[in-house]
Every structure is written in structure tokens, then in C-alpha cells.
Design an enzyme around this catalytic site. Sequence first.
Site, PDB file in Angstrom:
ATOM      1  N   ARG A 121       0.831  -1.228   0.000  1.00 46.95           N
ATOM      2  CA  ARG A 121       0.000   0.000   0.000  1.00 46.95           C
ATOM      3  C   ARG A 121       0.858   1.269   0.000  1.00 46.95           C
ATOM      4  NH1 ARG A 121      -2.679  -3.030   4.041  1.00 46.95           N
ATOM      5  NH2 ARG A 121      -4.452  -4.169   3.204  1.00 46.95           N
ATOM      6  N   LYS A 152       1.018  11.197 -11.198  1.00 46.75           N
ATOM      7  CA  LYS A 152       0.101  10.288 -11.872  1.00 46.75           C
ATOM      8  C   LYS A 152       0.864   9.027 -12.259  1.00 46.75           C
ATOM      9  CE  LYS A 152      -2.916  12.107 -14.866  1.00 46.75           C
ATOM     10  NZ  LYS A 152      -3.492  13.042 -15.879  1.00 46.75           N
ATOM     11  N   GLU A 177       4.929  18.291 -25.388  1.00 43.36           N
ATOM     12  CA  GLU A 177       4.295  18.663 -24.116  1.00 43.36           C
ATOM     13  C   GLU A 177       4.730  20.067 -23.687  1.00 43.36           C
ATOM     14  OE1 GLU A 177       1.955  16.911 -22.719  1.00 43.36           O
ATOM     15  OE2 GLU A 177       2.223  14.889 -23.530  1.00 43.36           O
ATOM     16  N   LYS A 206       3.973  23.063 -15.146  1.00 43.58           N
ATOM     17  CA  LYS A 206       3.386  21.826 -14.623  1.00 43.58           C
ATOM     18  C   LYS A 206       3.214  21.922 -13.106  1.00 43.58           C
ATOM     19  CE  LYS A 206       2.438  17.245 -14.806  1.00 43.58           C
ATOM     20  NZ  LYS A 206       2.720  16.048 -15.579  1.00 43.58           N
ATOM     21  N   GLU A 214      -6.523  16.199 -10.015  1.00 44.00           N
ATOM     22  CA  GLU A 214      -7.116  16.328 -11.345  1.00 44.00           C
ATOM     23  C   GLU A 214      -8.635  16.417 -11.316  1.00 44.00           C
ATOM     24  OE1 GLU A 214      -6.438  13.175 -14.179  1.00 44.00           O
ATOM     25  OE2 GLU A 214      -5.962  14.621 -15.729  1.00 44.00           O
ATOM     26  N   ARG A 238      -6.290  20.976 -13.449  1.00 39.88           N
ATOM     27  CA  ARG A 238      -5.304  20.085 -14.035  1.00 39.88           C
ATOM     28  C   ARG A 238      -5.717  19.511 -15.380  1.00 39.88           C
ATOM     29  NH1 ARG A 238      -1.629  16.036 -10.561  1.00 39.88           N
ATOM     30  NH2 ARG A 238      -0.926  14.655 -12.202  1.00 39.88           N
ATOM     31  N   ASN A 252      -4.562  18.227 -20.308  1.00 41.42           N
ATOM     32  CA  ASN A 252      -5.064  17.331 -21.341  1.00 41.42           C
ATOM     33  C   ASN A 252      -5.206  18.030 -22.687  1.00 41.42           C
ATOM     34  OD1 ASN A 252      -5.292  15.158 -19.579  1.00 41.42           O
ATOM     35  ND2 ASN A 252      -7.329  15.804 -18.911  1.00 41.42           N
ATOM     36  N   HIS A 292      -4.688  16.222 -25.730  1.00 37.35           N
ATOM     37  CA  HIS A 292      -4.621  14.807 -25.362  1.00 37.35           C
ATOM     38  C   HIS A 292      -5.912  14.051 -25.639  1.00 37.35           C
ATOM     39  CE1 HIS A 292      -0.910  15.986 -23.521  1.00 37.35           C
ATOM     40  NE2 HIS A 292      -0.669  14.768 -23.103  1.00 37.35           N
ATOM     41  N   HIS A 327      -4.813  11.092 -27.554  1.00 36.95           N
ATOM     42  CA  HIS A 327      -4.915   9.713 -27.055  1.00 36.95           C
ATOM     43  C   HIS A 327      -5.698   8.838 -28.025  1.00 36.95           C
ATOM     44  CE1 HIS A 327      -4.097  10.566 -22.506  1.00 36.95           C
ATOM     45  NE2 HIS A 327      -3.006  10.199 -23.146  1.00 36.95           N
ATOM     46  N   HIS A 351       3.818   9.307 -28.500  1.00 33.91           N
ATOM     47  CA  HIS A 351       2.817  10.048 -27.721  1.00 33.91           C
ATOM     48  C   HIS A 351       2.838  11.541 -28.059  1.00 33.91           C
ATOM     49  CE1 HIS A 351       0.296  11.183 -24.329  1.00 33.91           C
ATOM     50  NE2 HIS A 351       1.200  12.061 -23.945  1.00 33.91           N
TER      51      HIS A 351
END
Lengths: 331, 331
Positions: free
Chosen positions: B113, B135, B177, B213, B223, B227, B231, B234, B238, B251
Site C-alpha cells: 500500500r 500520476k 508537451e 506543470k 485532477e 489540471r 489534457n 490529449h 490519445h 505520444h
Amino acid sequence: MTVSMNLGKDSYDIVIERGALGKIEDYIDLGKGKALIVTDSGVPAEYAKTVADRLSGSVFTFEQGEKSKNFDTYKAICEKLLELSFTRSDAVIAVGGGVCGDMAGFAAATYMRGIAFYNIPTTVLSQVDSSIGGKTAIDLGKIKNIVGAFYQPKKVIIDPDVLATLPERQIKNGLAESIKMGLCFDPELFGLFEKADYLDHIEKIIEASLKVKRYVVEQDEKEIGLRKVLNFGHTIGHAIEASVPFGELYHGECVALGMIPMCGESVRPRLVAALKNVGLPISFDYDREKIYSALCHDKKSVGKTVTAVRCNEVGSFVFEQTTPKKLIKLI
Amino acid sequence: MTVSMNLGKDSYDIVIERGALGKIEDYIDLGKGKALIVTDSGVPAEYAKTVADRLSGSVFTFEQGEKSKNFDTYKAICEKLLELSFTRSDAVIAVGGGVCGDMAGFAAATYMRGIAFYNIPTTVLSQVDSSIGGKTAIDLGKIKNIVGAFYQPKKVIIDPDVLATLPERQIKNGLAESIKMGLCFDPELFGLFEKADYLDHIEKIIEASLKVKRYVVEQDEKEIGLRKVLNFGHTIGHAIEASVPFGELYHGECVALGMIPMCGESVRPRLVAALKNVGLPISFDYDREKIYSALCHDKKSVGKTVTAVRCNEVGSFVFEQTTPKKLIKLI
């Protein structure tokens, strides 16, 4: 009745209510969100069906037992969520025992990095203990709960009526955790297990156990301090569990066996008598080598020492730094 | 230089230092704890070896590429940690690009954990973007990053010297990015990509990108709001990435293609010119049906609408609720 868990923004309610399953929509409001009800083959199918029907949800059923608590089932739940196009507006609802809640909770904690999770525990063990506290996990190899997350449910709904369908051994299995909580925190709760008619007090047992667990979890959500007290009986108990074939001993039975060596001289006879009264095991044909090996891999070990919990007086506990070698000698 | 991420108890430092790899013990102090260095076959092996030698750690290498970012590799890392008897006193250190950091970070987030995680990004993309923000994730089926956790590293160490061994296409991939962050937040940063000698400013680009960032992540760690601006490019990007065989487009190339339709009329010519200047694609033989299908499964979609980000003026952005149907028409 409702017991509130105060964990800041992760606070939630535990509802204890006979017949809650049949009016689950009063307790879970998903708005337009979808629900996946995760259950296992050991839980009467009508429980999950009742919840699914009332919340227009889908049901995912896995094979019952600890052996299913693995990466494969975890992945299968995630795949189901993906197949049903679940988003962050949707929810996972566990209907079952600890294995079900732990695994469904871990899937909810990690699918899209976290979607809503509701827990409807259907065993004594999960009602008095594992359904609250936010520990989710799966097993890996022979090591239990080694991969998981701290993730709080949105709500826990406990319907004591569902216990009626449980086999006697299952009920006793769950009570071991209550005995543990009484031993370390609540002499009155422990005292109930010294009475012949302890089963007549099951609702009181659930409530008192939840309140002990709540106190500990609120003090220490991430298990960095006090919460380790809940491992009382578990360090040796987990090792015993790992030393036998899956399912030969139930978790609670292992905890019962694991508590005995961790009690002081004055407490031990009372614990043994209470375990006998409840019908939990007080001795076992131990495989010391396997238990020792498991103790060395226990996830609670830090380097070569282990933090163990001792009970020298009913209602109290002490932490003790020890080693697997010293622990194995206690058995 | 050091950029501090202020996230309360999860705060950490990002160190940008040429030659940091060769003196990594100055930045990572594990005490008596063990280290598992996770890297992939695309990263020069001496990078992970240098870190492992200096921290007396072990190395776990997986096959490079997005196709490894799955349950199998995640499980294999957890198994390695278990095999090495890792406890909560030990640490996982990623040495590689975004795939490596995401996956090693997810293993660190969930093994027991959560154990300590350090990130040493070795690509432009991970240095300017993916190594910070917490993330972590793996892919499932064709859906990227669908299973993961928000989990902050203890430290991020960026050594710009390692970029020297990167192929040119990889470098350009990462810069997409930065262009995104310039477009939405920092006209000066965006302006660098309009210059022929933009590569001479790589350290400035890294620093300025990290600061954008950082600003966004600090405002919105989980997010749920701002945030989502990251995207930008994206949502469509994506979907384009999911529509082609793994690896055909990088990417950053997909993000470049995904940004163009999301720009206002005055911005689009400047973006296209900058992408041309950097050598990123500005058009592609799109498979609209596959892209549409991927848009419908995108994890950012809530019910049937999608939150998309638009840029109508360099240095600014707006959020827009739209649908996959409207988005596909923009391409």
C-alpha cells in the site's frame, strides 16, 4: 444506527440497519452514475441481485475464497469496468466478505486512479472489522494483502439480517477480530465472549467492535502508528495462515491461535476460555518451519525486526520490537 | 537548481543538475533501506547500473515500449519486490521514460500500500512533464493509463546530460508537451519553439515547462479541476494513439496532432509553424472510425460528454464541454 468515520475529506458513514439490503436505494444515491456490484460465489446470489435490481447495476461474480484474491481477479474486475465504459461518475459496490471488499475496493481505488466505492459486508468478519478502515488489497504468491491501497469507501452499509444465512464456522471466524478488539480496548466487549449466550448480543458486538476500529483508524488512517495494534494476533496469525493449504484454517481461526502467545500470564487463561466458549481453536498441529519462513516475509517486518503487539491486561496493549526467531519460540 | 513541489505532506523536490546520475547518492539517501531500480531495455543500461552501484540496489529491466505497460509487467515488478523481501523502509527508483516512471510508480504506490518512490527521468518527455505530478498508471487493452494511482515521488532527479544519447525523434516527441504548456500558460516558452535554434534553449525549456506543470499540479493535485488543462491536445491525441498500431506514432506526435484542431484561428497558424520548425507532424492519414471509437472510451469522458481544452490565444485556455461526435468533426 449510523456510525460516522471522521477522516477529513475522506469521511463517511457506516449504517447498521436490519433489512437495509432491501431498500439499498435509500443509502446509495448514484444519480445518473452506473454501478458494478462485485460479489463471489459463496455469497447468496440474491443479495447482489437485490442490490443490482434496485440500483440498475451490473453484477460481477468471482469464485469464492482467498485463492481468488489475486492479480487475475483484480484485472478481470478492471476489464469489466472498462467493458461497461465506467467513468469517474460511476461506482463499484462490494457485496460479500473481506476478500470481496478488499478486491473490489482495490479495483475502485485504481480504476481511473479512483472511482466511488461502497461496501456492503455480508460476513461477521467484514461487518465488525474489514469493511471499515480503507485497507484494500490483493495477495501475491503466499503473501496476503501485499499489493493494495489505502482507499476509503463512500459508505458502508451493514445489514445484520444477512448473517442468518452464514454457516456457524464463518460466524465464529469473524468473532475472533471482535475478541481481539475487546482484549486490547474494551473489557466490556471482551466480557461478552465469556458468556454462554454471547450470540444473543451480536448487534452489540458489531457496534462495539466498529467503535473500537473507528477510534483506531481515525487516529491513524495510514497505519504508521497506533493502527498497528489491530495486528494483535495477526503477525503470528498470518504466518500460520500462510503455513497451511488455502482454506484449511479460516483467517479468524488463525488470529485466535495467533493471539494466545501474545497475551500475558494473567490474560491468557481468560482468552483461552473465551475462545473455547465461542468455539474457536486454541491449539493446532503447527508446521514451525513454514510458519517461521512466513514470519520472515511478513510485510509488517521492518528489516529484521518485527513490531508485535502484546496484551498484558484486558483492555490494554503494548507494542514490542521483536524478531521472527523470538516469535516462533512463543508458539 | 531545485524546483520545490508544494503539496503539503506530499511535498518533494525536483533537482535539475548536469551529472546528477554519477553522484546520485548526494540526492537519494535510503539509510539502511534497499533499492530496486526499474528501467527498460531502451534506456542505456549504464544509467541504471550507475544508480544501482552507487546505492547498492538491484535492477529490474523490462522490454521497452508502451506494450510493456500492462498488468503483467506491473505484477512482475511486485513479484521482484516480494522476492527481495522489500518492506516499507525500502524504495523503488525509476530510471527511464514515462512508461517506466508510470509503471514503477504504480508498483511503489501499491506494494504494501505504498513504499518510497524516486524518479530519474531520462527522456525529454518525462523530464519536462510526466515525471512530476504524481500520476502513475498502467494500460488495459487499448486504453492508456486506465488503472493507476495518484502517488507522489519522494524526489525527482533530472540530469540533462542523459538526453545526449536520445534519438532525435524521441527529443522532438518530448517537446510536444512543452509546446502545449507554452501555448496554454507561457507565451515566452512557446516563443522559443518559433526560433530555429530552439534546441540551444533545452535547459530553459525544461525549467519553464516544469514550472508550468508545477503550478497546475499544486493547484489541483487530484485532477478534479484546473489540471485537466494539461489534457490540451490529449483528448484527440490519445484517440489517435489508440487508433494506430502501438509505436507507429509517439505520444508527443499524437499530442501535436491533437492540439491543432483545438486551437483558435489566430493561434493555429503559429502552432503549425512551430510544430514544423521542431519537426513534429502536422497531419496524418487518420482512421476516423477508430479514432471516434477511442474517443468514446476515453477515460476523461463523463457520460456522453467530454471536457476538452481549447486555446484561442497563446498563453491562455478555456474548458469546453463537447461530445466525441463534435470532436471528430474537428480533425
